[in-house]
Design an enzyme around this catalytic site. Structure first.
Site, PDB file in Angstrom:
ATOM      1  N   GLY A   1     -65.772 -19.102   5.046  1.00  0.00           N
ATOM      2  CA  GLY A   1     -65.062 -20.161   4.359  1.00  0.00           C
ATOM      3  C   GLY A   1     -65.346 -20.132   2.874  1.00  0.00           C
ATOM      4  O   GLY A   1     -65.674 -19.101   2.293  1.00  0.00           O
ATOM      5  N   LYS A  53     -69.956  -8.334  14.909  1.00  0.00           N
ATOM      6  CA  LYS A  53     -69.370  -9.605  14.448  1.00  0.00           C
ATOM      7  C   LYS A  53     -68.920 -10.451  15.621  1.00  0.00           C
ATOM      8  O   LYS A  53     -69.065 -11.689  15.608  1.00  0.00           O
ATOM      9  CB  LYS A  53     -68.184  -9.325  13.518  1.00  0.00           C
ATOM     10  N   HIS A  56     -71.958 -12.014  17.088  1.00  0.00           N
ATOM     11  CA  HIS A  56     -72.353 -13.077  16.155  1.00  0.00           C
ATOM     12  C   HIS A  56     -71.651 -14.376  16.526  1.00  0.00           C
ATOM     13  O   HIS A  56     -72.267 -15.452  16.601  1.00  0.00           O
ATOM     14  CB  HIS A  56     -71.997 -12.652  14.723  1.00  0.00           C
ATOM     15  N   ASN A  57     -70.345 -14.296  16.788  1.00  0.00           N
ATOM     16  CA  ASN A  57     -69.579 -15.488  17.136  1.00  0.00           C
ATOM     17  C   ASN A  57     -70.007 -16.047  18.487  1.00  0.00           C
ATOM     18  O   ASN A  57     -70.017 -17.270  18.695  1.00  0.00           O
ATOM     19  CB  ASN A  57     -68.087 -15.167  17.151  1.00  0.00           C
ATOM     20  N   GLU A  60     -73.036 -17.983  17.955  1.00  0.00           N
ATOM     21  CA  GLU A  60     -72.614 -19.236  17.311  1.00  0.00           C
ATOM     22  C   GLU A  60     -72.146 -20.250  18.355  1.00  0.00           C
ATOM     23  O   GLU A  60     -72.482 -21.441  18.279  1.00  0.00           O
ATOM     24  CB  GLU A  60     -71.489 -18.923  16.321  1.00  0.00           C
ATOM     25  N   TYR A  61     -71.379 -19.800  19.346  1.00  0.00           N
ATOM     26  CA  TYR A  61     -70.943 -20.684  20.429  1.00  0.00           C
ATOM     27  C   TYR A  61     -72.156 -21.348  21.083  1.00  0.00           C
ATOM     28  O   TYR A  61     -72.192 -22.562  21.296  1.00  0.00           O
ATOM     29  CB  TYR A  61     -70.200 -19.879  21.507  1.00  0.00           C
ATOM     30  N   LYS A 132     -60.876 -19.137  19.529  1.00  0.00           N
ATOM     31  CA  LYS A 132     -60.118 -17.973  19.058  1.00  0.00           C
ATOM     32  C   LYS A 132     -60.299 -16.753  19.951  1.00  0.00           C
ATOM     33  O   LYS A 132     -59.630 -15.747  19.763  1.00  0.00           O
ATOM     34  CB  LYS A 132     -60.536 -17.636  17.626  1.00  0.00           C
ATOM     35  N   ARG A 159     -66.547 -25.369  26.530  1.00  0.00           N
ATOM     36  CA  ARG A 159     -65.303 -25.362  25.756  1.00  0.00           C
ATOM     37  C   ARG A 159     -64.087 -25.452  26.666  1.00  0.00           C
ATOM     38  O   ARG A 159     -63.104 -26.131  26.338  1.00  0.00           O
ATOM     39  CB  ARG A 159     -65.224 -24.105  24.887  1.00  0.00           C
TER      40      ARG A 159
END
Length: 269
Positions: A1, A53, A56-57, A60-61, A132, A159
């Protein structure tokens, strides 16, 4: 961001080494900078950078779900206000839990709603989330590589449940749980939550690194897990003080089967 745009992102490039060498001077200057250099470096052959990557996500979850569950206990068991919870997360962010997600949690919790002028923004947020796909891919890969990833898998399930808002509303009219007031030692439970959150956070990182190792071994990528931890120390959502300990642990033993088998990490757990 915008923080990555202003201060530099974490970059995880994979591909032919000759191609990386050509762009390295550029991305090294663009990347976030931490105490031991730029948060970028050569990950490995084609596919490896995207893979790291993706994981990584997935981490993060897991991290976000753990924070969400701590919030849930604070709110519904300890009956803490948003401002009280903000103070706790602010204090936690000064110690071993220092990380981006704890930091922004401490800032989001006390933010007042400037549209209605009543209450906090958080309490107006719909309890329904989307995704996503990277979390789902992470768990699919965990299954493919036969690597247990229960923290991240549970966060993905949460989720799915969150997204099915209509089902949950209907279930709430039919399924009733016990209405109990459980006596608790507030100070002790807050301390227990802090330790549980840290231990669970370690597990989430360990599971993610385990998946990367499993694929790297299968694909002969030779991904350096200590270097992965270093790349994540700035410019990304999972940046955390804990990553220095992870970097050190994976550096001490490049063949370590699992992060929690490092004597220092195991001693903390």
């Amino acid at each position: 961001g915008e923080e990555g745009a202003r201060n530099g992102p974490s970059l995880m490039p994979g591909g032919p080494k000759v191609a990386y060498d050509l762009i390295a001077p550029i991305i090294t200057k663009c990347a976030a900078q931490v105490n031991d250099g730029a948060c970028t470096g050569y990950v490995g052959p084609i596919g490896s950078g995207n893979y790291v990557k993706m994981i990584h996500n997935g981490i993060e979850y897991g991290d976000m779900q753990l924070i969400g569950e701590v919030y849930d206990i604070m709110r519904h068991v300890l009956k803490l206000s948003n401002d009280e919870m903000a103070d706790i997360f602010t204090e936690w962010n000064k110690g071993e839990l220092d990380c981006y997600l704890i930091e922004i949690t401490s800032k989001i919790l006390p933010k007042k709603d400037d549209l209605t002028g009543k209450g906090h923004v958080l309490d107006y947020v719909l309890d329904k989330t989307g995704m996503k796909g990277t979390g789902r891919w992470t768990i699919q890969e965990a299954a493919e590589r036969s690597v247990a990833a229960p923290t991240m898998a549970a966060s993905l399930d949460a989720r799915y449940i969150s997204a099915r808002k209509d089902e949950r509303v209907r279930a709430s009219t039919l399924l009733k749980g016990p209405d109990l007031e459980v006596p608790v030692n507030k100070a002790q439970l807050i301390e227990d939550l802090k330790h549980a959150l840290y231990a669970s956070k370690v597990c989430s990182y360990a599971q993610g690194l385990g998946i990367i190792k499993g694929c790297s071994d299968d694909m002969n990528w030779d991904v350096n897990l200590s270097e992965c931890a270093r790349l994540w120390k700035g410019g990304c959502i999972i940046r955390a003080a804990l990553l220095q300990k992870i970097q050190d642990a994976m550096g001490r033993d490049v063949n370590l089967p699992n992060l929690i088998l490092d004597p220092v990490i195991a001693g903390e757990l």
